[in-house]
Structure formats: structure tokens, C-alpha cells
Write a protein that holds these residues in place. Sequence first.
Motif, PDB file in Angstrom:
ATOM      1  N   UNK A  20     -74.746  40.858 -39.346  1.00  0.00           N
ATOM      2  CA  UNK A  20     -75.373  41.736 -39.989  1.00  0.00           C
ATOM      3  C   UNK A  20     -76.296  41.099 -41.339  1.00  0.00           C
ATOM      4  N   UNK A  21     -75.655  40.003 -41.735  1.00  0.00           N
ATOM      5  CA  UNK A  21     -76.144  39.417 -42.899  1.00  0.00           C
ATOM      6  C   UNK A  21     -77.087  38.360 -42.807  1.00  0.00           C
ATOM      7  N   UNK A  22     -78.271  38.303 -42.942  1.00  0.00           N
ATOM      8  CA  UNK A  22     -79.319  37.258 -42.696  1.00  0.00           C
ATOM      9  C   UNK A  22     -78.815  35.917 -43.221  1.00  0.00           C
ATOM     10  N   UNK A  23     -78.282  35.965 -44.304  1.00  0.00           N
ATOM     11  CA  UNK A  23     -77.956  34.566 -44.662  1.00  0.00           C
ATOM     12  C   UNK A  23     -76.785  33.890 -44.139  1.00  0.00           C
ATOM     13  N   UNK A  24     -75.896  34.709 -43.368  1.00  0.00           N
ATOM     14  CA  UNK A  24     -74.859  34.182 -42.430  1.00  0.00           C
ATOM     15  C   UNK A  24     -75.275  33.969 -40.752  1.00  0.00           C
ATOM     16  N   UNK A  25     -76.453  34.157 -40.685  1.00  0.00           N
ATOM     17  CA  UNK A  25     -77.101  33.892 -39.460  1.00  0.00           C
ATOM     18  C   UNK A  25     -77.232  32.450 -39.121  1.00  0.00           C
ATOM     19  N   UNK A  47     -83.732  42.839 -37.710  1.00  0.00           N
ATOM     20  CA  UNK A  47     -82.683  42.314 -37.031  1.00  0.00           C
ATOM     21  C   UNK A  47     -81.623  43.478 -36.301  1.00  0.00           C
ATOM     22  N   UNK A  48     -82.063  44.652 -36.539  1.00  0.00           N
ATOM     23  CA  UNK A  48     -81.306  45.794 -35.867  1.00  0.00           C
ATOM     24  C   UNK A  48     -81.832  46.013 -34.576  1.00  0.00           C
ATOM     25  N   UNK A  49     -80.813  46.496 -33.935  1.00  0.00           N
ATOM     26  CA  UNK A  49     -81.480  46.769 -32.359  1.00  0.00           C
ATOM     27  C   UNK A  49     -82.311  48.291 -32.465  1.00  0.00           C
ATOM     28  N   UNK A  50     -83.415  48.086 -31.676  1.00  0.00           N
ATOM     29  CA  UNK A  50     -84.223  49.133 -31.690  1.00  0.00           C
ATOM     30  C   UNK A  50     -84.048  50.037 -30.180  1.00  0.00           C
TER      31      UNK A  50
END
Length: 52
Positions: A20-25, A47-50
Motif C-alpha cells: 500500500x505504501x508507494x515507497x515500499x513497492x 494503486x488501489x483496486x477499482x
Amino acid sequence: MAVAEHPSTTRETLLRLLETDPRRRGVVHHAARERLEAEGVRFDEDGGIVAE
């Protein structure tokens, strides 16, 4: 990454590999997302599911 790319990995497992954290992707997140997108899961720009 091998888990995300393995054909018998369940959708539930792929969803747990997403960060969920973009810095950890990293590569695992992106491999899981690529598999999910190939299965028809759509993501928003954060990055959330639509939709599945």
C-alpha cells in the motif's frame, strides 16, 4: 517474484503481495500487479483496486 509469477498462485496471495505504501513497492509488488491486471483487475492511479 517467483511466487507472483507462478501460474498456480491464488488471487488472494497476489493481493497480499501488493504494497500500500508507494515507497515500499518493488519488483514483487509490480509482478503481482501485472498478474492481477492480466486477470482483469483494474487499479486507480494511486494503486488501489477499482474493479475485478
